[in-house]
Design a protein around this motif. Structure first.
Motif, PDB file in Angstrom:
ATOM      1  N   GLY A 195     -18.094  -9.317 -24.587  1.00 59.28           N
ATOM      2  CA  GLY A 195     -18.572  -8.326 -23.618  1.00 59.28           C
ATOM      3  C   GLY A 195     -18.765  -6.964 -24.268  1.00 59.28           C
ATOM      4  O   GLY A 195     -19.767  -6.277 -24.027  1.00 59.28           O
ATOM      5  N   LYS A 196     -17.817  -6.571 -25.099  1.00 58.20           N
ATOM      6  CA  LYS A 196     -17.950  -5.281 -25.779  1.00 58.20           C
ATOM      7  C   LYS A 196     -19.107  -5.325 -26.785  1.00 58.20           C
ATOM      8  O   LYS A 196     -19.765  -4.307 -27.030  1.00 58.20           O
ATOM      9  N   GLY A 197     -19.333  -6.501 -27.362  1.00 61.00           N
ATOM     10  CA  GLY A 197     -20.491  -6.650 -28.244  1.00 61.00           C
ATOM     11  C   GLY A 197     -21.782  -6.460 -27.472  1.00 61.00           C
ATOM     12  O   GLY A 197     -22.726  -5.812 -27.946  1.00 61.00           O
ATOM     13  N   GLU A 244     -18.174  -8.408 -15.534  1.00 65.85           N
ATOM     14  CA  GLU A 244     -18.433  -7.415 -14.477  1.00 65.85           C
ATOM     15  C   GLU A 244     -17.875  -6.064 -14.889  1.00 65.85           C
ATOM     16  O   GLU A 244     -18.535  -5.027 -14.733  1.00 65.85           O
ATOM     17  N   ALA A 245     -16.643  -6.066 -15.421  1.00 63.77           N
ATOM     18  CA  ALA A 245     -15.990  -4.797 -15.753  1.00 63.77           C
ATOM     19  C   ALA A 245     -16.553  -4.164 -17.020  1.00 63.77           C
ATOM     20  O   ALA A 245     -16.666  -2.941 -17.105  1.00 63.77           O
ATOM     21  N   ASN A 246     -16.915  -4.983 -17.999  1.00 63.54           N
ATOM     22  CA  ASN A 246     -17.249  -4.438 -19.321  1.00 63.54           C
ATOM     23  C   ASN A 246     -18.749  -4.332 -19.610  1.00 63.54           C
ATOM     24  O   ASN A 246     -19.151  -3.604 -20.517  1.00 63.54           O
ATOM     25  N   ALA A 288     -14.620   4.318  -6.408  1.00 64.82           N
ATOM     26  CA  ALA A 288     -15.542   3.166  -6.391  1.00 64.82           C
ATOM     27  C   ALA A 288     -15.113   2.191  -7.467  1.00 64.82           C
ATOM     28  O   ALA A 288     -14.502   2.571  -8.465  1.00 64.82           O
ATOM     29  N   ASP A 289     -15.454   0.930  -7.231  1.00 62.01           N
ATOM     30  CA  ASP A 289     -15.144  -0.113  -8.210  1.00 62.01           C
ATOM     31  C   ASP A 289     -16.448  -0.550  -8.860  1.00 62.01           C
ATOM     32  O   ASP A 289     -17.261  -1.246  -8.248  1.00 62.01           O
ATOM     33  N   ILE A 290     -16.642  -0.152 -10.116  1.00 64.81           N
ATOM     34  CA  ILE A 290     -17.914  -0.487 -10.765  1.00 64.81           C
ATOM     35  C   ILE A 290     -18.025  -1.969 -11.093  1.00 64.81           C
ATOM     36  O   ILE A 290     -19.106  -2.465 -11.364  1.00 64.81           O
ATOM     37  N   GLY A 341     -10.628   1.351 -32.175  1.00 66.62           N
ATOM     38  CA  GLY A 341      -9.531   0.521 -32.663  1.00 66.62           C
ATOM     39  C   GLY A 341      -8.359   0.663 -31.699  1.00 66.62           C
ATOM     40  O   GLY A 341      -8.518   1.108 -30.562  1.00 66.62           O
ATOM     41  N   ALA A 342      -7.179   0.313 -32.173  1.00 67.06           N
ATOM     42  CA  ALA A 342      -6.017   0.268 -31.282  1.00 67.06           C
ATOM     43  C   ALA A 342      -5.570   1.658 -30.845  1.00 67.06           C
ATOM     44  O   ALA A 342      -5.437   2.566 -31.654  1.00 67.06           O
ATOM     45  N   VAL A 343      -5.341   1.795 -29.538  1.00 64.52           N
ATOM     46  CA  VAL A 343      -4.837   3.021 -28.942  1.00 64.52           C
ATOM     47  C   VAL A 343      -3.691   2.629 -28.010  1.00 64.52           C
ATOM     48  O   VAL A 343      -3.802   1.646 -27.267  1.00 64.52           O
ATOM     49  N   ALA A 369     -14.357  12.207 -11.850  1.00 63.24           N
ATOM     50  CA  ALA A 369     -13.428  11.170 -12.300  1.00 63.24           C
ATOM     51  C   ALA A 369     -13.567   9.958 -11.395  1.00 63.24           C
ATOM     52  O   ALA A 369     -13.173   9.981 -10.237  1.00 63.24           O
ATOM     53  N   LEU A 370     -14.142   8.899 -11.933  1.00 63.96           N
ATOM     54  CA  LEU A 370     -14.424   7.703 -11.142  1.00 63.96           C
ATOM     55  C   LEU A 370     -13.278   6.713 -11.312  1.00 63.96           C
ATOM     56  O   LEU A 370     -12.896   6.375 -12.434  1.00 63.96           O
ATOM     57  N   THR A 371     -12.752   6.240 -10.173  1.00 63.88           N
ATOM     58  CA  THR A 371     -11.606   5.336 -10.237  1.00 63.88           C
ATOM     59  C   THR A 371     -11.652   4.307  -9.112  1.00 63.88           C
ATOM     60  O   THR A 371     -12.182   4.585  -8.036  1.00 63.88           O
ATOM     61  N   THR A 399      -2.009   2.199 -25.067  1.00 65.55           N
ATOM     62  CA  THR A 399      -2.220   2.280 -23.615  1.00 65.55           C
ATOM     63  C   THR A 399      -1.653   1.025 -22.963  1.00 65.55           C
ATOM     64  O   THR A 399      -1.255   0.074 -23.638  1.00 65.55           O
ATOM     65  N   GLU A 400      -1.692   1.015 -21.623  1.00 62.27           N
ATOM     66  CA  GLU A 400      -1.203  -0.162 -20.890  1.00 62.27           C
ATOM     67  C   GLU A 400      -2.028  -1.397 -21.236  1.00 62.27           C
ATOM     68  O   GLU A 400      -1.517  -2.510 -21.313  1.00 62.27           O
ATOM     69  N   MET A 401      -3.334  -1.189 -21.444  1.00 67.42           N
ATOM     70  CA  MET A 401      -4.194  -2.329 -21.805  1.00 67.42           C
ATOM     71  C   MET A 401      -3.734  -2.956 -23.120  1.00 67.42           C
ATOM     72  O   MET A 401      -3.610  -4.174 -23.244  1.00 67.42           O
TER      73      MET A 401
HETATM   74  N1  LIG Z   1      -6.408   0.749 -25.825  1.00 70.61           N
HETATM   75  C1  LIG Z   1      -7.036   0.184 -26.846  1.00 70.61           C
HETATM   76  O1  LIG Z   1      -6.438  -0.173 -27.873  1.00 70.61           O
HETATM   77  C2  LIG Z   1      -8.531  -0.006 -26.767  1.00 70.61           C
HETATM   78  C3  LIG Z   1      -9.180  -0.520 -27.898  1.00 70.61           C
HETATM   79  C4  LIG Z   1     -10.547  -0.703 -27.851  1.00 70.61           C
HETATM   80  C5  LIG Z   1     -11.266  -0.360 -26.721  1.00 70.61           C
HETATM   81  N2  LIG Z   1     -10.601   0.131 -25.632  1.00 70.61           N
HETATM   82  C6  LIG Z   1     -11.419   0.450 -24.465  1.00 70.61           C
HETATM   83  O2  LIG Z   1     -11.106   1.753 -24.022  1.00 70.61           O
HETATM   84  C7  LIG Z   1     -11.332   1.839 -22.609  1.00 70.61           C
HETATM   85  C8  LIG Z   1     -10.105   2.420 -21.953  1.00 70.61           C
HETATM   86  O3  LIG Z   1      -9.046   1.498 -22.156  1.00 70.61           O
HETATM   87  P1  LIG Z   1      -7.482   1.859 -21.989  1.00 70.61           P
HETATM   88  O4  LIG Z   1      -6.812   1.338 -23.192  1.00 70.61           O
HETATM   89  O5  LIG Z   1      -7.312   3.261 -21.578  1.00 70.61           O
HETATM   90  O6  LIG Z   1      -7.119   0.838 -20.822  1.00 70.61           O
HETATM   91  P2  LIG Z   1      -6.418   1.005 -19.403  1.00 70.61           P
HETATM   92  O7  LIG Z   1      -5.247   1.904 -19.510  1.00 70.61           O
HETATM   93  O8  LIG Z   1      -6.224  -0.373 -18.923  1.00 70.61           O
HETATM   94  O9  LIG Z   1      -7.538   1.748 -18.572  1.00 70.61           O
HETATM   95  C9  LIG Z   1      -8.772   1.129 -18.320  1.00 70.61           C
HETATM   96  C10 LIG Z   1      -9.291   1.634 -16.998  1.00 70.61           C
HETATM   97  O10 LIG Z   1     -10.455   0.873 -16.666  1.00 70.61           O
HETATM   98  C11 LIG Z   1     -10.468   0.617 -15.279  1.00 70.61           C
HETATM   99  N3  LIG Z   1     -10.464  -0.838 -15.057  1.00 70.61           N
HETATM  100  C12 LIG Z   1      -9.542  -1.736 -15.437  1.00 70.61           C
HETATM  101  N4  LIG Z   1      -9.864  -2.964 -15.015  1.00 70.61           N
HETATM  102  C13 LIG Z   1     -11.029  -2.832 -14.362  1.00 70.61           C
HETATM  103  C14 LIG Z   1     -11.871  -3.726 -13.682  1.00 70.61           C
HETATM  104  N5  LIG Z   1     -11.589  -5.028 -13.584  1.00 70.61           N
HETATM  105  N6  LIG Z   1     -12.967  -3.247 -13.113  1.00 70.61           N
HETATM  106  C15 LIG Z   1     -13.287  -1.924 -13.197  1.00 70.61           C
HETATM  107  N7  LIG Z   1     -12.509  -1.029 -13.809  1.00 70.61           N
HETATM  108  C16 LIG Z   1     -11.418  -1.481 -14.399  1.00 70.61           C
HETATM  109  C17 LIG Z   1      -9.207   1.193 -14.686  1.00 70.61           C
HETATM  110  O11 LIG Z   1      -9.534   2.463 -14.147  1.00 70.61           O
HETATM  111  P3  LIG Z   1      -9.404   2.815 -12.584  1.00 70.61           P
HETATM  112  O12 LIG Z   1      -8.294   2.006 -12.027  1.00 70.61           O
HETATM  113  O13 LIG Z   1      -9.170   4.271 -12.601  1.00 70.61           O
HETATM  114  O14 LIG Z   1     -10.737   2.447 -12.000  1.00 70.61           O
HETATM  115  C18 LIG Z   1      -8.303   1.418 -15.870  1.00 70.61           C
HETATM  116  O15 LIG Z   1      -7.494   2.515 -15.694  1.00 70.61           O
HETATM  117  C19 LIG Z   1     -11.678   0.424 -22.144  1.00 70.61           C
HETATM  118  O16 LIG Z   1     -13.071   0.277 -22.022  1.00 70.61           O
HETATM  119  C20 LIG Z   1     -11.152  -0.438 -23.272  1.00 70.61           C
HETATM  120  O17 LIG Z   1     -11.814  -1.678 -23.355  1.00 70.61           O
HETATM  121  C21 LIG Z   1      -9.271   0.319 -25.631  1.00 70.61           C
END
Ligand SMILES: NC(=O)c1ccc[n+]([C@@H]2O[C@H](COP(=O)([O-])OP(=O)(O)OC[C@H]3O[C@@H](n4cnc5c(N)ncnc54)[C@H](OP(=O)(O)O)[C@@H]3O)[C@@H](O)[C@H]2O)c1
Length: 224
Positions: free
Chosen positions: A146-148, A99-101, A49-51, A174-176, A29-31, A178-180
């Motif tokens: 970036g995702k593209g 950088e992140a994506n 680690a921070d990717i 699609g939408a899930v 589990a990388l975080t 989460t905090e994002m």
């Molecule tokens: N939720 C949605 O609706 C949705 C839709 C489409 C795609 N996604 C994709 O699904 C994946 C998981 O998303 P999530 O919704 O679970 O989001 P989240 O709760 O924000 O989790 C994303 C994780 O990515 C890491 N992260 C965040 N910012 C970062 C940065 N600047 N640099 C490196 N790592 C970073 C963090 O992990 P650590 O702190 O543990 O490193 C964070 O816990 C992402 O790739 C997101 O783009 C989500």
């Protein structure tokens, strides 16, 4: 299987780790966060680690996570989202998103590739916004771009690595809930929970490479 999952501290990543560990797999589990993921779970090893930081010592990271054995799969789940109009987004913010994506996930794969056990599965977590022809949303231009890029890199790596028995796929989510998602679309209620999506992805990373290679697969029951 030995499977590395990035972005493992919360959201979908944490649920992928939970589901894989529950099935008896060894999960790395990388975080970036300072806290262990699912502490006390003997099947989960946390890597810190921070990717998204180019200064990260990827060689050391690869060495640490494959000290016991190679990896059978990698889930590039870590990702960042900023919701801001194209006209006002500064170069630093664009750089942060890429950088992140894009760059971080690719640096990670370059470092890990020699340590993948053939046949291996690399699973990139993309977004519906990164799929050509999908609905687009204001404020997500650079996130979606970036995702593209991640999606197209998936197709390219699958081709370049096919003779190494490494299969590479991208799930465009699609939408899930989460905090994002909450940060990007406050008040929006997604049709899927992080646990539901995490369980699906955990299953796909184990079995999907038998059926797919170099594919960008929408995983969505809604728009966005
Ligand atoms: N939720 C949605 O609706 C949705 C839709 C489409 C795609 N996604 C994709 O699904 C994946 C998981 O998303 P999530 O919704 O679970 O989001 P989240 O709760 O924000 O989790 C994303 C994780 O990515 C890491 N992260 C965040 N910012 C970062 C940065 N600047 N640099 C490196 N790592 C970073 C963090 O992990 P650590 O702190 O543990 O490193 C964070 O816990 C992402 O790739 C997101 O783009 C989500």
């Amino acid at each position: 299987m030995r499977i590395l999952v990035s972005g493992a501290s919360r959201g979908i990543g944490l649920e992928i780790v939970r589901a894989l560990a529950a099935e008896g797999h060894k999960v790395l589990a990388l975080t970036r966060s300072g806290s262990p993921v699912l502490p006390g779970n003997p099947r989960v090893q946390t890597l810190f680690a921070d990717i998204s930081d180019p200064a990260t010592d990827y060689a050391a990271l690869a060495e640490e996570c494959t000290r016991e054995d190679g990896l059978d799969a990698v889930v590039n789940n870590a990702g960042a989202l900023l919701n801001a109009p194209f006209d006002t987004m500064e170069a630093e913010a664009v750089q942060y998103l890429f950088e992140a994506n894009v760059f971080g996930p690719m640096r990670l794969l370059r470092a890990l590739k020699p340590r993948l056990n053939a046949p291996a599965h690399v699973l990139n977590i993309g977004s519906m916004g990164g799929v050509q022809g999908s609905a687009k949303f204001p404020g997500l231009a650079w996130y979606s771009a970036g995702k593209g890029a991640l999606a197209i890199l998936t197709e390219c790596l699958a081709e370049e690595w096919k003779n190494d028995s490494i299969r590479v796929n991208c799930l465009a989510l699609g939408a899930v809930q989460t905090e994002m998602l909450q940060a990007a679309f406050p008040g929006y209620n997604a049709p899927l929970s992080a646990a539901e999506m995490g369980t699906f992805i955990a299953d796909f990373v184990q079995n999907g490479a038998r059926f797919f290679n170099g594919k960008i697969l929408p995983v969505s029951v809604s728009t966005p």
